[in-house]
Motif scaffolding. Structure first.
Motif, short mmCIF file in Angstrom:
data_model
loop_
_atom_site.label_atom_id
_atom_site.label_comp_id
_atom_site.label_asym_id
_atom_site.label_seq_id
_atom_site.Cartn_x
_atom_site.Cartn_y
_atom_site.Cartn_z
N VAL A 93 0.70 -1.34 0.05
CA VAL A 93 0.08 0.03 -0.04
C VAL A 93 0.84 1.23 -0.03
CG1 VAL A 93 -1.62 1.47 1.15
CG2 VAL A 93 -1.99 -0.91 0.97
N LEU A 94 0.42 2.18 -0.83
CA LEU A 94 1.00 3.59 -0.78
C LEU A 94 -0.25 4.59 -0.55
CD1 LEU A 94 3.15 5.89 -1.43
CD2 LEU A 94 2.35 5.79 -3.69
N CYS A 95 -0.38 4.98 0.75
CA CYS A 95 -1.38 5.80 1.24
C CYS A 95 -1.30 7.23 0.99
CB CYS A 95 -1.91 5.29 2.60
SG CYS A 95 -3.50 6.06 3.07
N GLU A 96 -2.51 7.84 0.34
CA GLU A 96 -2.19 9.33 0.18
C GLU A 96 -2.12 9.98 1.76
OE1 GLU A 96 -1.15 12.46 -0.80
OE2 GLU A 96 -1.70 11.10 -2.55
N LYS A 97 -1.45 11.05 1.53
CA LYS A 97 -1.26 11.83 3.01
C LYS A 97 -2.76 12.60 3.48
CE LYS A 97 -1.49 15.78 1.00
NZ LYS A 97 -2.50 16.69 1.38
N PRO A 98 -2.98 12.71 4.72
CA PRO A 98 -2.09 12.26 5.84
C PRO A 98 -2.65 10.53 5.81
CG PRO A 98 -4.42 13.29 6.63
CD PRO A 98 -4.04 13.74 5.31
N MET A 99 -1.53 9.83 6.35
CA MET A 99 -2.01 8.29 6.20
C MET A 99 -3.09 7.85 7.28
SD MET A 99 1.08 5.25 6.37
CE MET A 99 1.37 4.98 7.90
N GLY A 100 -3.36 8.85 8.19
CA GLY A 100 -4.46 8.66 8.90
C GLY A 100 -4.96 9.87 9.51
N ILE A 101 -6.07 9.82 10.30
CA ILE A 101 -6.54 11.17 10.89
C ILE A 101 -5.99 11.43 12.11
CG2 ILE A 101 -8.62 12.09 11.80
CD1 ILE A 101 -8.60 11.94 8.80
N ASN A 102 -5.44 10.46 13.01
CA ASN A 102 -4.93 10.72 14.24
C ASN A 102 -3.77 9.39 14.27
OD1 ASN A 102 -6.42 8.35 15.27
ND2 ASN A 102 -8.28 9.79 15.41
N ARG A 103 -3.17 9.60 15.73
CA ARG A 103 -2.03 8.76 15.81
C ARG A 103 -2.54 6.97 16.02
NH1 ARG A 103 2.14 9.12 21.00
NH2 ARG A 103 3.15 7.08 20.53
N GLY A 104 -3.81 6.98 16.83
CA GLY A 104 -4.45 5.68 16.88
C GLY A 104 -4.50 4.85 15.49
N GLU A 105 -4.89 5.73 14.42
CA GLU A 105 -5.28 5.36 13.31
C GLU A 105 -3.88 4.79 12.50
OE1 GLU A 105 -9.36 6.92 11.38
OE2 GLU A 105 -7.50 7.49 10.24
N VAL A 106 -2.97 5.55 12.55
CA VAL A 106 -1.73 5.20 12.03
C VAL A 106 -0.79 4.26 12.69
CG1 VAL A 106 0.61 6.38 11.53
CG2 VAL A 106 -1.27 7.66 11.17
N GLU A 107 -1.01 3.95 13.89
CA GLU A 107 -0.53 2.88 14.60
C GLU A 107 -1.16 1.87 14.13
OE1 GLU A 107 -0.52 4.09 18.67
OE2 GLU A 107 1.43 4.93 18.71
N LYS A 108 -2.53 1.61 14.09
CA LYS A 108 -3.41 0.33 13.48
C LYS A 108 -2.76 -0.09 12.25
CE LYS A 108 -7.41 1.08 16.18
NZ LYS A 108 -9.12 1.44 16.14
N MET A 109 -2.65 0.92 11.25
CA MET A 109 -2.20 0.86 9.87
C MET A 109 -0.60 -0.09 9.94
SD MET A 109 -3.44 4.23 8.48
CE MET A 109 -3.06 4.00 6.62
N ILE A 110 0.23 0.53 10.75
CA ILE A 110 1.70 0.08 10.67
C ILE A 110 1.55 -1.50 11.48
CG2 ILE A 110 3.71 0.54 11.83
CD1 ILE A 110 3.31 3.43 11.70
N ALA A 111 0.83 -1.39 12.65
CA ALA A 111 0.58 -2.96 13.16
C ALA A 111 0.07 -3.82 12.19
CB ALA A 111 -0.26 -2.98 14.30
N CYS A 112 -0.90 -3.38 11.13
CA CYS A 112 -1.38 -4.29 10.16
C CYS A 112 -0.59 -4.83 9.10
CB CYS A 112 -2.61 -3.84 9.39
SG CYS A 112 -3.55 -4.73 8.30
N ALA A 113 0.35 -3.84 8.73
CA ALA A 113 1.43 -3.99 7.72
C ALA A 113 2.45 -4.91 8.33
CB ALA A 113 2.23 -2.68 7.28
N ARG A 114 2.83 -4.74 9.38
CA ARG A 114 3.85 -5.68 9.96
C ARG A 114 3.33 -7.04 10.23
NH1 ARG A 114 6.46 -0.96 13.89
NH2 ARG A 114 7.73 -0.10 12.28
#
Length: 327
Positions: A93-114
């Motif tokens: 995935v290449l996700c347009e910025k901002p990657m998420g609305i808040n830190r919680g969303e971004v951390e969930k995305m990173i956890a899913c990627a890993r």
């Protein structure tokens, strides 16, 4: 990795078309599939760009085994959900910025990627702009001494837009900060790092989104003065000033075609025009990562994206901007 990296695009607006145009400039990539909730829109986009498949749902594209990597070009509020859906289906995935609305969303995305061992990167295309890359190198080399001051802005008039559209609608995470304020913040972070202290003030629109946000980032030996707005135009020229000289990124600096260095009463102007709109450089970065088996970019890491959203969370906390779905 196959001879050509096969792309899928979800969310078929203006940015998606610019991205598709720049993808055509690269010999080692191709647009394979597109998806929209409106199948007729998907069919038109597919035909215009000579893609192979058009889907009327995002999940169909994510399930397509002929897609190597997906570009998420939908509004902010669906970035996390759709990226996670794509990664759970095994897609990079290449996700347009901002990657998420808040830190919680971004951390969930990173956890899913890993968890899925797939590639994920925020599409902060300015990081790969040739002028910005060169300016970063010059700063790191100490060519203008110790950086003491940085100024960057991004503003345009948008108060005549539909209040239900993404810029002015809080339900769509509207406002200047997440949409364009991210650019000045990115530049300060790229050059000076994570701020020690953030001072900020916002003017809010009647819908509750910010239409003017001024920021001062404090560092041990420097300050960054930043601004984003939707109530007027601005110069959009960035200045990076050190103890021995100053570098300017020409307007519109986030997609700069040149920069200049002022030092010892001399000015050197360097033109570095992009081949297309400028999206081709972030596409090249994704291609290089995928071909080398990397699931994260070294140039714009997942920690960088996490830091960026933490800064924007801090700013919103200070200015009182909370979106309805966060309450």
């Amino acid at each position: 990795m196959k001879e050509k990296i096969r792309w899928g695009i979800v969310g078929l607006g203006n940015i998606a078309q610019k991205f598709a145009d720049d993808l055509k400039l690269l010999a080692d990539g191709e647009l394979t599939a597109v998806a929209s909730r409106d199948i007729q829109k998907a069919n038109r986009f597919c035909e215009f760009n000579k893609a192979r498949y058009a889907f009327g749902s995002y999940q169909e594209l994510f399930n397509c085994s002929e897609v190597d990597v997906v570009y998420i070009a939908t509004p902010h509020t669906s970035h996390a959900e759709l990226s996670i859906m794509a990664m759970n289906a095994g897609r990079n995935v290449l996700c347009e910025k901002p990657m998420g609305i808040n830190r919680g969303e971004v951390e969930k995305m990173i956890a899913c990627a890993r968890m899925n061992k797939v590639f994920l990167m925020e599409a902060l295309w300015s990081r790969f702009n040739p002028s910005i890359k060169k300016v970063k190198e010059l700063v790191d080399e100490g060519s203008i001494g110790d950086i003491k001051y940085l100024r960057a802005d991004f503003s345009f008039y948008a108060l005549d837009r539909d209040e239900k559209g993404r810029l002015l609608n809080p339900a769509l995470a509207g406002g200047s900060l997440l949409d364009i304020g991210i650019y000045p913040i990115f530049l300060a972070y790229l050059i000076l790092g994570y701020p020690e202290k953030i001072l900020t003030s916002s003017k809010l629109y009647k819908t509750g989104v910010d239409i003017q946000t001024s920021m001062i980032f404090e560092y041990s030996n420097a300050q960054a003065v930043l601004y984003s707005g939707l109530s007027s135009n601005s110069e959009m020229k960035a200045e990076i000033s050190g103890s021995e000289g100053t570098i300017y990124l020409a307007p519109r600096w986030h997609e700069a075609q040149e920069y200049s260095v002022e030092k010892n009463d001399k000015v050197e102007k360097v033109q570095l025009p992009t081949k297309g709109k400028g999206y081709e450089y972030e596409i090249e970065e994704v291609h290089q990562c995928l071909r080398n088996g990397r699931i994260e970019s070294d140039s714009w890491t997942l920690k960088n994206s996490t830091d960026l959203i933490r800064i924007m969370d801090d700013i919103r906390k200070q200015t009182g901007v909370v979106f309805p779905f966060e309450k």
